[in-house]
Design a protein around this motif. Structure first.
Motif, short mmCIF file in Angstrom:
data_model
loop_
_atom_site.label_atom_id
_atom_site.label_comp_id
_atom_site.label_asym_id
_atom_site.label_seq_id
_atom_site.Cartn_x
_atom_site.Cartn_y
_atom_site.Cartn_z
N GLY A 10 13.31 -2.72 6.38
CA GLY A 10 14.86 -2.59 6.30
C GLY A 10 15.35 -3.65 7.53
O GLY A 10 14.69 -4.39 8.24
N THR A 11 16.69 -3.52 7.03
CA THR A 11 17.46 -4.57 7.88
C THR A 11 18.22 -3.73 9.04
O THR A 11 18.26 -4.30 10.08
N PHE A 12 18.71 -2.43 8.79
CA PHE A 12 19.29 -1.65 9.80
C PHE A 12 20.19 -2.25 10.62
O PHE A 12 20.19 -2.29 11.99
N GLU A 42 18.14 -12.94 4.45
CA GLU A 42 19.22 -14.11 4.39
C GLU A 42 20.57 -13.72 4.71
O GLU A 42 21.23 -14.18 4.60
N LYS A 43 20.87 -12.31 5.01
CA LYS A 43 21.85 -11.81 5.59
C LYS A 43 22.15 -12.30 6.74
O LYS A 43 21.32 -12.55 7.56
N SER A 44 23.65 -12.42 6.98
CA SER A 44 23.89 -12.60 8.48
C SER A 44 24.26 -11.69 9.17
O SER A 44 25.24 -11.00 8.84
N LEU A 74 6.10 -11.89 4.30
CA LEU A 74 5.95 -10.77 3.26
C LEU A 74 5.84 -9.21 3.70
O LEU A 74 4.85 -9.27 4.66
N LEU A 75 6.35 -8.47 3.27
CA LEU A 75 6.23 -7.02 3.46
C LEU A 75 4.73 -6.67 3.31
O LEU A 75 4.15 -5.98 4.32
N VAL A 76 3.96 -7.18 2.45
CA VAL A 76 2.36 -6.71 2.08
C VAL A 76 1.69 -7.07 3.26
O VAL A 76 0.92 -6.65 3.51
O1 PNS Z 1 17.51 -2.43 4.37
P1 PNS Z 1 17.08 -3.66 3.04
O2 PNS Z 1 17.78 -4.88 3.35
O3 PNS Z 1 17.35 -3.00 1.68
O4 PNS Z 1 15.51 -3.81 3.18
C1 PNS Z 1 14.99 -5.03 2.23
C2 PNS Z 1 13.32 -5.09 2.81
C3 PNS Z 1 13.55 -5.61 4.14
C4 PNS Z 1 12.75 -4.09 2.61
C5 PNS Z 1 12.97 -6.28 2.05
O5 PNS Z 1 14.05 -7.54 2.03
C6 PNS Z 1 11.70 -6.82 2.24
O6 PNS Z 1 10.67 -6.30 2.05
N1 PNS Z 1 11.60 -8.09 2.65
C7 PNS Z 1 10.48 -8.89 3.21
C8 PNS Z 1 9.84 -9.97 2.30
C9 PNS Z 1 9.49 -9.51 1.20
O7 PNS Z 1 8.33 -8.86 1.11
N2 PNS Z 1 9.83 -9.81 -0.27
C10 PNS Z 1 9.31 -9.39 -1.39
C11 PNS Z 1 9.84 -7.88 -1.70
S1 PNS Z 1 9.47 -7.32 -3.14
#
Ligand code: PNS
Length: 167
Positions: A10-12, A42-44, A74-76
């Protein structure tokens, strides 16, 4: 014995009691929970990643199977790096569902071995978001029971600086 590791990404900005509620719930069912703060958002943000790391580490120190890190990309890929089998996400209301489902499906497309697990926070936090917390704080509203006291003092101090800078 198989250990199940989950990532809670998350962004937290800033962490709220809703996030902490979910971390506590996740820590109960997973062997290890990695709270991952996204670096390349992308958020500031109002707080730097290092500030958010510090706040979250302070607020989660009582849960020994929780660690807080930051990640980019990427999260994955990050999940693979951590050896995680699951992504934990919170769903507060139906309005969260579409966005969360889209992300979960996309993550599954990118890595079919990674499961997304949705949990709901306590009802008291079902309307709580970091965005609303920032807005209420900037307009001088009370944040009792919504964010930890340590986060609130940092938030009020940051907003004083932002206000000063914009004069
Ligand atoms: O708290 P948020 O801002 O809703 O979290 C969003 C988050 C961090 C879970 C999402 O933006 C993310 O996983 N970003 C990493 C890049 C990525 O893997 N993007 C494809 C996601 S399907």
């Amino acid at each position: 014995m198989k250990r199940v590791i989950a990532i809670y990404p998350g962004t937290f900005d800033p962490p709220t009691n809703g996030h902490l509620d979910l971390i506590q719930r996740g820590a109960k069912i997973f062997d290890e929970l990695v709270v991952g703060i996204l670096r390349n958002s992308e958020k500031s943000p109002l707080f730097t990643v290092d500030e958010r790391l510090e706040m979250l580490r302070e607020c989660t120190s009582q849960w020994k199977n929780v660690r807080v890190e930051s990640f980019e990309g990427l999260l994955v890929d990050y999940a693979r790096l951590c050896g995680a089998q699951a992504v934990l996400r919170g769903i507060r209301a139906v309005s969260d569902y579409e966005y969360e489902l889209q992300m979960a499906w996309m993550n599954r497309k990118l890595d079919a071995s990674l499961e997304t697990v949705f949990m709901m926070p306590a009802e008291a936090y079902s309307y709580l978001s970091s965005r609303l917390v920032r807005e209420i704080a900037s307009l001088g509203g009370a944040l009792v029971d919504l964010i930890p006291a340590s986060v609130e003092s940092k938030l009020r101090a940051r907003l004083r600086v932002v206000r000063q800078d914009s004069k």
